[in-house]
Design an enzyme around this catalytic site. Structure first.
Site, PDB file in Angstrom:
ATOM      1  N   GLU A 146      51.719  37.772  32.142  1.00  0.00           N
ATOM      2  CA  GLU A 146      51.720  38.311  33.507  1.00  0.00           C
ATOM      3  C   GLU A 146      51.301  39.784  33.513  1.00  0.00           C
ATOM      4  O   GLU A 146      50.521  40.218  34.372  1.00  0.00           O
ATOM      5  CB  GLU A 146      53.098  38.134  34.132  1.00  0.00           C
ATOM      6  CG  GLU A 146      53.413  36.681  34.468  1.00  0.00           C
ATOM      7  CD  GLU A 146      54.881  36.430  34.733  1.00  0.00           C
ATOM      8  OE1 GLU A 146      55.204  35.364  35.272  1.00  0.00           O
ATOM      9  OE2 GLU A 146      55.719  37.297  34.375  1.00  0.00           O
ATOM     10  N   GLU A 202      17.368  38.237  41.824  1.00  0.00           N
ATOM     11  CA  GLU A 202      16.673  37.695  40.663  1.00  0.00           C
ATOM     12  C   GLU A 202      17.119  38.408  39.384  1.00  0.00           C
ATOM     13  O   GLU A 202      17.641  39.536  39.422  1.00  0.00           O
ATOM     14  CB  GLU A 202      15.155  37.828  40.851  1.00  0.00           C
ATOM     15  CG  GLU A 202      14.303  37.257  39.727  1.00  0.00           C
ATOM     16  CD  GLU A 202      14.553  35.781  39.457  1.00  0.00           C
ATOM     17  OE1 GLU A 202      15.603  35.469  38.846  1.00  0.00           O
ATOM     18  OE2 GLU A 202      13.699  34.948  39.822  1.00  0.00           O
ATOM     19  N   ASP A 216      53.611  36.734  41.802  1.00  0.00           N
ATOM     20  CA  ASP A 216      54.812  35.914  41.956  1.00  0.00           C
ATOM     21  C   ASP A 216      55.815  36.162  40.834  1.00  0.00           C
ATOM     22  O   ASP A 216      56.815  35.448  40.733  1.00  0.00           O
ATOM     23  CB  ASP A 216      54.458  34.429  42.056  1.00  0.00           C
ATOM     24  CG  ASP A 216      53.706  33.905  40.839  1.00  0.00           C
ATOM     25  OD1 ASP A 216      54.194  34.092  39.720  1.00  0.00           O
ATOM     26  OD2 ASP A 216      52.642  33.303  41.019  1.00  0.00           O
ATOM     27  N   ASP A 235      48.327  36.755  37.720  1.00  0.00           N
ATOM     28  CA  ASP A 235      49.321  35.817  37.211  1.00  0.00           C
ATOM     29  C   ASP A 235      49.072  35.596  35.728  1.00  0.00           C
ATOM     30  O   ASP A 235      47.996  35.913  35.203  1.00  0.00           O
ATOM     31  CB  ASP A 235      49.236  34.490  37.959  1.00  0.00           C
ATOM     32  CG  ASP A 235      50.500  33.655  37.822  1.00  0.00           C
ATOM     33  OD1 ASP A 235      51.501  34.180  37.293  1.00  0.00           O
ATOM     34  OD2 ASP A 235      50.500  32.492  38.260  1.00  0.00           O
ATOM     35  N   ASP A 259      46.735  31.933  39.734  1.00  0.00           N
ATOM     36  CA  ASP A 259      47.406  30.906  38.942  1.00  0.00           C
ATOM     37  C   ASP A 259      46.388  29.925  38.361  1.00  0.00           C
ATOM     38  O   ASP A 259      46.457  29.540  37.187  1.00  0.00           O
ATOM     39  CB  ASP A 259      48.420  30.181  39.827  1.00  0.00           C
ATOM     40  CG  ASP A 259      49.167  29.090  39.082  1.00  0.00           C
ATOM     41  OD1 ASP A 259      49.961  29.425  38.192  1.00  0.00           O
ATOM     42  OD2 ASP A 259      48.951  27.894  39.385  1.00  0.00           O
ATOM     43  N   HIS A 284      11.985  32.413  48.158  1.00  0.00           N
ATOM     44  CA  HIS A 284      11.186  33.247  49.045  1.00  0.00           C
ATOM     45  C   HIS A 284       9.706  32.845  49.026  1.00  0.00           C
ATOM     46  O   HIS A 284       9.227  32.176  48.102  1.00  0.00           O
ATOM     47  CB  HIS A 284      11.305  34.718  48.632  1.00  0.00           C
ATOM     48  CG  HIS A 284      10.830  34.975  47.232  1.00  0.00           C
ATOM     49  ND1 HIS A 284       9.504  35.118  46.907  1.00  0.00           N
ATOM     50  CD2 HIS A 284      11.512  35.092  46.067  1.00  0.00           C
ATOM     51  CE1 HIS A 284       9.373  35.319  45.609  1.00  0.00           C
ATOM     52  NE2 HIS A 284      10.584  35.306  45.073  1.00  0.00           N
TER      53      HIS A 284
END
Length: 393
Positions: A51, A274, A76, A10, A125, A198
């Site tokens: 667009e 990491e 759209d 968009d 959008d 960890h």
């Protein structure tokens, strides 16, 4: 078998022509998983130019992921869809080079176009509006500050009910009141990340740089014990509903011990690996200071500076933020154990708090320590726990 991506794109202009920006998102068509986002403030342009620029960015992102993939574009913009499908002629001289550029990114046989109503294009959008908001402040869009994925996943009904909501400036993550406990309701059920570093590896007690570019060490005997103690605590609490892990051995080992105890599967998320410390992998801070004094000074002064052959903290933050949004979208309203490393945990906490990058150097995170962040449907976040090692005592 070729992969299939869905690209939603968009663009908008506040004035037409006026300050303009675009947004694009690439998803796996089979799972709906968000694979890439793109957005940019492009200065003064028309809606149609923005667009097309969104379309181009989305197609480029899809090609970078897999140049052989089939791509389904959903927009759209009736104009862009009809012109790119070949049903409408391109009469405006500004549109012709943009359409040609879009057609040249992937072979035409790999791309199809579909028009959708605006309420079904909310993610792209929101990205476009975030880009325009950033431009208004004299900045460019930053992935680490985006809440588009979270807002789209968490509030589809509210988004459909108010088309004007996408034009509002997004609230940054990290401005909610704090709450107590893992998974308690506050402003609706949040998505809670229980962050587990960890267990120890042979490099941990020696405080050596151990990132994603080194030897990929396994857990030591003490690290295995720490993982089992973490599993005991989580089994007692009984709140974790999913387990996600970095792809590195030490996190996978930790996650598998916990997941087996909880009766859950482990999902691997590349984005929470990491930082790659490049030439510093396996060295102590003192050894780096002796061998790379200028590079270390520059690295400490700016998150945009990477160790030689490695990755900057700014780059780490971008991928961690994208992974965060993907996990929130996938596990909305659930409590998720994320087994990861020092830098990703600190980065998630920093982003939730709205703290500056240099705060990474002011947090101490122990092996097998728990932290927790809750993400709410309104885009806010709450840090609920930091560096808890009580289960190891």
């Amino acid at each position: 078998m070729a992969r299939t991506f869905t690209v939603e794109a968009d663009g908008g202009s506040r004035g037409n022509p006026g300050p303009a920006g675009y947004g694009a998102v690439v998803c796996d068509s089979a799972t709906g998983e968000v694979l890439a986002e793109a957005a940019e403030f492009i200065g003064t342009h028309t809606n149609n130019v923005a667009e097309y620029r969104g379309l181009i960015a989305g197609l480029r992102a899809a090609r970078a992921l897999d140049p052989e993939a089939q791509v389904r574009v959903r927009m759209d913009s009736k104009l862009v869809v009809e012109q790119m499908s070949g049903r409408w002629k391109i009469k405006h001289p500004d549109m012709r080079p943009l359409a040609a550029e879009a057609r040249g990114i992937l072979p035409p046989a790999q791309v199809t176009y579909e028009w959708i109503p605006r309420e079904k294009n909310k993610h792209a959008d929101r990205l476009a509006n975030e880009a325009m908001d950033a431009g208004k402040r004299g900045r460019q869009w930053e992935p680490s500050r985006s809440t588009a994925a979270l807002a789209t996943a968490a509030a589809p009904a509210a988004a459909a009910a108010s088309a004007a909501a996408a034009d509002e400036e997004p609230e940054p993550l990290g401005e909610s009141d704090t709450a107590v406990g893992w998974g308690d309701a506050d402003m609706g059920t949040p998505t809670t990340f229980v962050l587990l570093r960890h267990g120890e590896t042979p490099l941990t007690p020696e405080k050596r740089f151990s990132g994603s570019g080194g030897t990929d060490p396994e857990l030591s005997e003490k690290g295995l014990w720490q993982a089992r103690r973490a599993a005991d605590l989580l089994a007692e609490r009984g709140t974790v509903q999913a387990v996600v892990s970095s792809p590195l051995k030490r996190t996978r080992q930790t996650a598998e011990i916990v997941a087996q105890r909880l009766g859950l599967d482990v999902r691997i998320e590349e984005g929470v690996r990491e930082t790659d410390f490049g030439a510093w992998e396996g060295l102590t801070f003192g050894e780096v200071k002796e061998r790379f004094p200028e590079e270390l000074t520059a690295w400490l002064a700016s998150p945009k500076v990477a160790p030689p052959g490695g990755e900057s903290f700014a780059a780490t933050a971008r991928r961690v933020a994208l992974a965060r949004d993907k996990m929130i979208a996938r596990h909305a309203g659930r409590t998720v154990l994320v087994v990861t490393h020092v830098t990703p945990v600190k980065t998630l906490l920093r982003l939730a708090l709205g703290a500056p990058p240099e705060s990474l150097f002011r947090m101490e995170l122990s092996a097998a320590a728990f932290s927790a962040v809750a993400y709410f449907a309104d885009g806010n976040a709450s840090v609920r726990l930091f560096n808890d090692t009580s289960h190891l005592r």
